[in-house]
Design a protein around this motif. Structure first.
Motif, PDB file in Angstrom:
ATOM      1  N   SER A  44       0.851  -1.202   0.000  1.00 58.98           N
ATOM      2  CA  SER A  44       0.000   0.000   0.000  1.00 58.98           C
ATOM      3  C   SER A  44       0.881   1.243   0.000  1.00 58.98           C
ATOM      4  O   SER A  44       2.090   1.169   0.170  1.00 58.98           O
ATOM      5  N   GLY A  45       0.261   2.384  -0.184  1.00 61.56           N
ATOM      6  CA  GLY A  45       0.985   3.648  -0.201  1.00 61.56           C
ATOM      7  C   GLY A  45       1.300   4.103  -1.608  1.00 61.56           C
ATOM      8  O   GLY A  45       0.858   3.515  -2.593  1.00 61.56           O
ATOM      9  N   GLU A  46       2.062   5.176  -1.676  1.00 60.21           N
ATOM     10  CA  GLU A  46       2.423   5.747  -2.972  1.00 60.21           C
ATOM     11  C   GLU A  46       3.445   4.859  -3.679  1.00 60.21           C
ATOM     12  O   GLU A  46       4.227   4.151  -3.047  1.00 60.21           O
ATOM     13  N   ILE A  47       3.430   4.912  -5.003  1.00 56.78           N
ATOM     14  CA  ILE A  47       4.210   3.998  -5.827  1.00 56.78           C
ATOM     15  C   ILE A  47       5.097   4.763  -6.802  1.00 56.78           C
ATOM     16  O   ILE A  47       4.673   5.741  -7.403  1.00 56.78           O
ATOM     17  N   LYS A  48       6.319   4.278  -6.954  1.00 54.84           N
ATOM     18  CA  LYS A  48       7.260   4.776  -7.965  1.00 54.84           C
ATOM     19  C   LYS A  48       7.107   3.882  -9.185  1.00 54.84           C
ATOM     20  O   LYS A  48       7.173   2.658  -9.068  1.00 54.84           O
ATOM     21  N   ILE A  49       6.915   4.485 -10.347  1.00 52.25           N
ATOM     22  CA  ILE A  49       6.663   3.751 -11.589  1.00 52.25           C
ATOM     23  C   ILE A  49       7.735   4.128 -12.609  1.00 52.25           C
ATOM     24  O   ILE A  49       7.884   5.298 -12.947  1.00 52.25           O
ATOM     25  N   THR A  50       8.457   3.138 -13.100  1.00 54.06           N
ATOM     26  CA  THR A  50       9.437   3.368 -14.152  1.00 54.06           C
ATOM     27  C   THR A  50       9.005   2.569 -15.379  1.00 54.06           C
ATOM     28  O   THR A  50       8.818   1.360 -15.297  1.00 54.06           O
ATOM     29  N   VAL A  51       8.825   3.274 -16.484  1.00 53.02           N
ATOM     30  CA  VAL A  51       8.399   2.642 -17.736  1.00 53.02           C
ATOM     31  C   VAL A  51       9.564   2.681 -18.716  1.00 53.02           C
ATOM     32  O   VAL A  51      10.220   3.717 -18.870  1.00 53.02           O
ATOM     33  N   LEU A  52       9.795   1.556 -19.368  1.00 58.43           N
ATOM     34  CA  LEU A  52      10.840   1.448 -20.390  1.00 58.43           C
ATOM     35  C   LEU A  52      10.203   0.949 -21.674  1.00 58.43           C
ATOM     36  O   LEU A  52       9.489  -0.052 -21.665  1.00 58.43           O
ATOM     37  N   VAL A  53      10.462   1.662 -22.769  1.00 51.09           N
ATOM     38  CA  VAL A  53       9.989   1.239 -24.084  1.00 51.09           C
ATOM     39  C   VAL A  53      11.209   0.964 -24.951  1.00 51.09           C
ATOM     40  O   VAL A  53      12.058   1.832 -25.145  1.00 51.09           O
ATOM     41  N   VAL A  54      11.300  -0.261 -25.415  1.00 46.48           N
ATOM     42  CA  VAL A  54      12.413  -0.708 -26.261  1.00 46.48           C
ATOM     43  C   VAL A  54      11.840  -1.069 -27.626  1.00 46.48           C
ATOM     44  O   VAL A  54      10.807  -1.731 -27.714  1.00 46.48           O
ATOM     45  N   MET A  55      12.500  -0.634 -28.680  1.00 44.83           N
ATOM     46  CA  MET A  55      12.076  -0.993 -30.033  1.00 44.83           C
ATOM     47  C   MET A  55      12.710  -2.328 -30.407  1.00 44.83           C
ATOM     48  O   MET A  55      13.923  -2.496 -30.293  1.00 44.83           O
ATOM     49  N   GLU A  56      11.876  -3.274 -30.794  1.00 49.41           N
ATOM     50  CA  GLU A  56      12.347  -4.582 -31.249  1.00 49.41           C
ATOM     51  C   GLU A  56      11.681  -4.893 -32.574  1.00 49.41           C
ATOM     52  O   GLU A  56      10.450  -4.960 -32.641  1.00 49.41           O
ATOM     53  N   GLU A  57      12.493  -5.033 -33.614  1.00 52.55           N
ATOM     54  CA  GLU A  57      11.989  -5.308 -34.959  1.00 52.55           C
ATOM     55  C   GLU A  57      10.944  -4.273 -35.389  1.00 52.55           C
ATOM     56  O   GLU A  57       9.933  -4.596 -35.996  1.00 52.55           O
ATOM     57  N   GLY A  58      11.211  -3.021 -35.050  1.00 54.75           N
ATOM     58  CA  GLY A  58      10.332  -1.930 -35.455  1.00 54.75           C
ATOM     59  C   GLY A  58       9.098  -1.747 -34.602  1.00 54.75           C
ATOM     60  O   GLY A  58       8.297  -0.865 -34.861  1.00 54.75           O
ATOM     61  N   LEU A  59       8.921  -2.567 -33.572  1.00 53.04           N
ATOM     62  CA  LEU A  59       7.742  -2.469 -32.719  1.00 53.04           C
ATOM     63  C   LEU A  59       8.127  -2.095 -31.292  1.00 53.04           C
ATOM     64  O   LEU A  59       9.120  -2.605 -30.763  1.00 53.04           O
ATOM     65  N   PRO A  60       7.344  -1.223 -30.657  1.00 57.19           N
ATOM     66  CA  PRO A  60       7.651  -0.852 -29.270  1.00 57.19           C
ATOM     67  C   PRO A  60       7.228  -1.956 -28.304  1.00 57.19           C
ATOM     68  O   PRO A  60       6.146  -2.520 -28.425  1.00 57.19           O
ATOM     69  N   ARG A  61       8.109  -2.275 -27.371  1.00 52.74           N
ATOM     70  CA  ARG A  61       7.832  -3.252 -26.316  1.00 52.74           C
ATOM     71  C   ARG A  61       7.912  -2.501 -24.987  1.00 52.74           C
ATOM     72  O   ARG A  61       8.906  -1.814 -24.729  1.00 52.74           O
ATOM     73  N   VAL A  62       6.890  -2.637 -24.148  1.00 53.90           N
ATOM     74  CA  VAL A  62       6.774  -1.840 -22.923  1.00 53.90           C
ATOM     75  C   VAL A  62       6.956  -2.711 -21.684  1.00 53.90           C
ATOM     76  O   VAL A  62       6.265  -3.713 -21.520  1.00 53.90           O
ATOM     77  N   TRP A  63       7.881  -2.297 -20.830  1.00 51.91           N
ATOM     78  CA  TRP A  63       8.079  -2.897 -19.510  1.00 51.91           C
ATOM     79  C   TRP A  63       7.790  -1.823 -18.472  1.00 51.91           C
ATOM     80  O   TRP A  63       8.079  -0.649 -18.687  1.00 51.91           O
ATOM     81  N   THR A  64       7.252  -2.234 -17.326  1.00 53.36           N
ATOM     82  CA  THR A  64       6.993  -1.297 -16.229  1.00 53.36           C
ATOM     83  C   THR A  64       7.510  -1.894 -14.924  1.00 53.36           C
ATOM     84  O   THR A  64       7.175  -3.024 -14.577  1.00 53.36           O
ATOM     85  N   HIS A  65       8.325  -1.125 -14.211  1.00 55.38           N
ATOM     86  CA  HIS A  65       8.863  -1.498 -12.901  1.00 55.38           C
ATOM     87  C   HIS A  65       8.163  -0.631 -11.867  1.00 55.38           C
ATOM     88  O   HIS A  65       8.140   0.586 -12.002  1.00 55.38           O
ATOM     89  N   VAL A  66       7.587  -1.241 -10.843  1.00 54.17           N
ATOM     90  CA  VAL A  66       6.925  -0.475  -9.789  1.00 54.17           C
ATOM     91  C   VAL A  66       7.455  -0.907  -8.426  1.00 54.17           C
ATOM     92  O   VAL A  66       7.800  -2.070  -8.214  1.00 54.17           O
ATOM     93  N   THR A  67       7.535   0.051  -7.517  1.00 52.97           N
ATOM     94  CA  THR A  67       7.964  -0.215  -6.156  1.00 52.97           C
ATOM     95  C   THR A  67       7.373   0.855  -5.249  1.00 52.97           C
ATOM     96  O   THR A  67       6.873   1.878  -5.721  1.00 52.97           O
ATOM     97  N   SER A  68       7.443   0.629  -3.965  1.00 52.21           N
ATOM     98  CA  SER A  68       6.949   1.625  -3.016  1.00 52.21           C
ATOM     99  C   SER A  68       7.798   2.882  -3.098  1.00 52.21           C
ATOM    100  O   SER A  68       9.024   2.803  -3.235  1.00 52.21           O
ATOM    101  N   LEU A  69       7.155   4.021  -3.008  1.00 54.79           N
ATOM    102  CA  LEU A  69       7.860   5.300  -3.046  1.00 54.79           C
ATOM    103  C   LEU A  69       8.354   5.609  -1.648  1.00 54.79           C
ATOM    104  O   LEU A  69       7.605   5.534  -0.695  1.00 54.79           O
ATOM    105  N   GLY A  70       9.592   5.949  -1.572  1.00 53.19           N
ATOM    106  CA  GLY A  70      10.066   6.346  -0.255  1.00 53.19           C
ATOM    107  C   GLY A  70      11.286   5.702   0.097  1.00 53.19           C
ATOM    108  O   GLY A  70      12.157   5.725   0.682  1.00 53.19           O
TER     109      GLY A  70
END
Length: 144
Positions: free
Chosen positions: A118-144
């Protein structure tokens, strides 16, 4: 390979699962690696780090979405095929679709992470191009 050195682990008594990674295929992975260490272990791509407000709203969401698009356009211009881009990989229609994909990944990662934390969350999004297409990863953890 996961970096388990102390400075790259999330403070939490060494408990595994203090962070969550949402993969492009919709699967999730719990880990205890910081977002910085995670980014360093991934392919080169466009990324942004945001935070929640009130637990489920992303602060300045439109800014973060546009930052991803702008970064991808710069990468496309400067790196082209070396970064996995094909001709005109980031166009206006594609940009809207990508923003929707990023929002969906963020939403699902926050939802899954919030099941056990619970609580506020830190969100890091990474978009990598693979074979011309965007691939999205998201890393989340507690903020603080």
């Amino acid at each position: 390979e996961e970096d388990t050195t102390e400075e790259n682990q999330i403070d939490g008594g060494g408990a595994v699962g203090m962070a969550l990674i949402a993969h492009p295929d919709g699967s999730y992975e719990r880990c205890n690696v910081t977002s910085g260490a995670w980014l360093a272990s991934m392919k080169r791509g466009a990324y942004t780090t945001a935070r929640t407000v009130g637990g489920n709203c992303v602060f300045e969401l439109s800014f973060h979405l546009q930052r991803i698009i702008d970064s991808l356009e710069i990468m496309e211009e400067s790196l082209g095929a070396k970064a996995g881009f094909d001709d005109a990989a980031v166009e206006h229609g594609t940009a809207l679709e990508l923003k929707n994909t990023v929002m969906s990944s963020m939403r699902e990662a926050v939802r899954e992470f919030s099941k056990t934390c619970s609580g506020e969350i830190k969100i890091t999004v990474l978009v990598v191009m693979e074979e011309g297409l965007p691939r999205v990863w998201t890393h989340v953890t507690s903020l603080g």
